[in-house]
Design a protein around this motif. Sequence first.
Motif, mmCIF file in Angstrom:
data_model
loop_
_atom_site.group_PDB
_atom_site.id
_atom_site.type_symbol
_atom_site.label_atom_id
_atom_site.label_comp_id
_atom_site.label_asym_id
_atom_site.label_seq_id
_atom_site.Cartn_x
_atom_site.Cartn_y
_atom_site.Cartn_z
ATOM 1 N N ILE A 166 10.996 -19.949 22.378
ATOM 2 C CA ILE A 166 10.042 -18.953 22.857
ATOM 3 C C ILE A 166 8.875 -18.900 21.876
ATOM 4 N N GLU A 167 7.715 -19.228 22.368
ATOM 5 C CA GLU A 167 6.489 -19.280 21.562
ATOM 6 C C GLU A 167 5.681 -17.999 21.796
ATOM 7 N N PRO A 168 5.167 -17.347 20.756
ATOM 8 C CA PRO A 168 5.131 -17.745 19.344
ATOM 9 C C PRO A 168 6.121 -16.983 18.471
ATOM 10 N N THR A 169 7.105 -16.304 19.086
ATOM 11 C CA THR A 169 7.948 -15.362 18.329
ATOM 12 C C THR A 169 9.139 -16.001 17.627
ATOM 13 N N ASP A 170 9.535 -17.204 18.021
ATOM 14 C CA ASP A 170 10.640 -17.882 17.340
ATOM 15 C C ASP A 170 10.189 -18.378 15.970
ATOM 16 N N TYR A 171 11.176 -18.652 15.111
ATOM 17 C CA TYR A 171 10.843 -19.189 13.798
ATOM 18 C C TYR A 171 11.858 -20.224 13.341
ATOM 19 N N ASN A 172 11.618 -20.768 12.155
ATOM 20 C CA ASN A 172 12.429 -21.841 11.584
ATOM 21 C C ASN A 172 13.547 -21.235 10.733
ATOM 22 N N MET A 194 5.328 -16.444 12.616
ATOM 23 C CA MET A 194 4.041 -17.120 12.646
ATOM 24 C C MET A 194 2.951 -16.266 12.012
ATOM 25 N N GLU A 195 2.966 -14.965 12.258
ATOM 26 C CA GLU A 195 1.924 -14.107 11.692
ATOM 27 C C GLU A 195 2.032 -13.986 10.178
ATOM 28 N N ALA A 196 3.200 -14.364 9.625
ATOM 29 C CA ALA A 196 3.383 -14.346 8.176
ATOM 30 C C ALA A 196 3.211 -15.726 7.561
ATOM 31 N N GLY A 197 2.817 -16.713 8.375
ATOM 32 C CA GLY A 197 2.560 -18.046 7.838
ATOM 33 C C GLY A 197 3.509 -19.121 8.298
#
Length: 290
Positions: free
Chosen positions: A86-92, A98-101
Amino acid sequence: MHKPFLPLVQRCAGACLAVYAAGASAGGTMCLNPAPGQDSYRHIESVLGAGAVESPSDDAYTPPRPHILVMPDDGVTGPHYAIQAIEPTDYNLDRVAMEAGGDRSRTEIKLAPSKGPHEVFKAREGDTFTYAWRFRIAEDMRFASSFTHIHQIKANGGRYAEPPLITFTPLANGKMEVRHVADQLTESKQTVLGAMPLAGNQGKWLVATETITYSNTRGRYQLAIRDMEGVQQLAIDQGGLQMWRSGADHMRPKWGIYRKHSPQLNQHRADKVYFSNMCITREEAAGVLR
């Protein structure tokens, strides 16, 4: 399909079906299939080892939103997994939004580096393995010009462990590239071994059979992708490749969605890639390609 692939396809498919319900190993083959009614993450890790599930984005939502789902029999391939992004809320794995870099997201199933019965299915230098699975890319999934990997071969250990050795990478240009990266510290230099058009293939089940001889002196990469009617969509057979990561402990497969954030992707909705019948065959046990 190249004739050398045919017995590999038939044998892997047969072995996979033989252990379908158990999701365990039979001889030189181990398969992962859903076990409806069981905890899906626990089941995956019971087959592929503790740490086989990489699903950090579950916790990016309240309540947590599972990113590896078990889907019912669709009349084609039986119960199967849907891996979503789910873009852009998923992360690694670093859990940086994403908003934190954060610049990418990941949900993958892998052969885990932990110890256990799956140890024999880790590839060491000189080994030959065949990986066979079915996959379906959702028809409305969109891709970026950078990368979306839906399959990787990666190293565990060594200074070159970060870049994948092999990836399946669908792109905004309408092709899925099969990429190879030799020993280096980043993925910046890569060779495209072959490409398959997404048009006509996206939205339908495909069968992948991938055979790798892991060696820096006699490395070989073979791949056949066909549809459920047996029509070949992509074939690769290339020797003389560096198919081992120097200094690695072992190599292993990964399946899922690993992609860089991009406005080219679908926004605020779930993209899905579906997987089933994920089999790992140690070819030394069967005497294939030896």
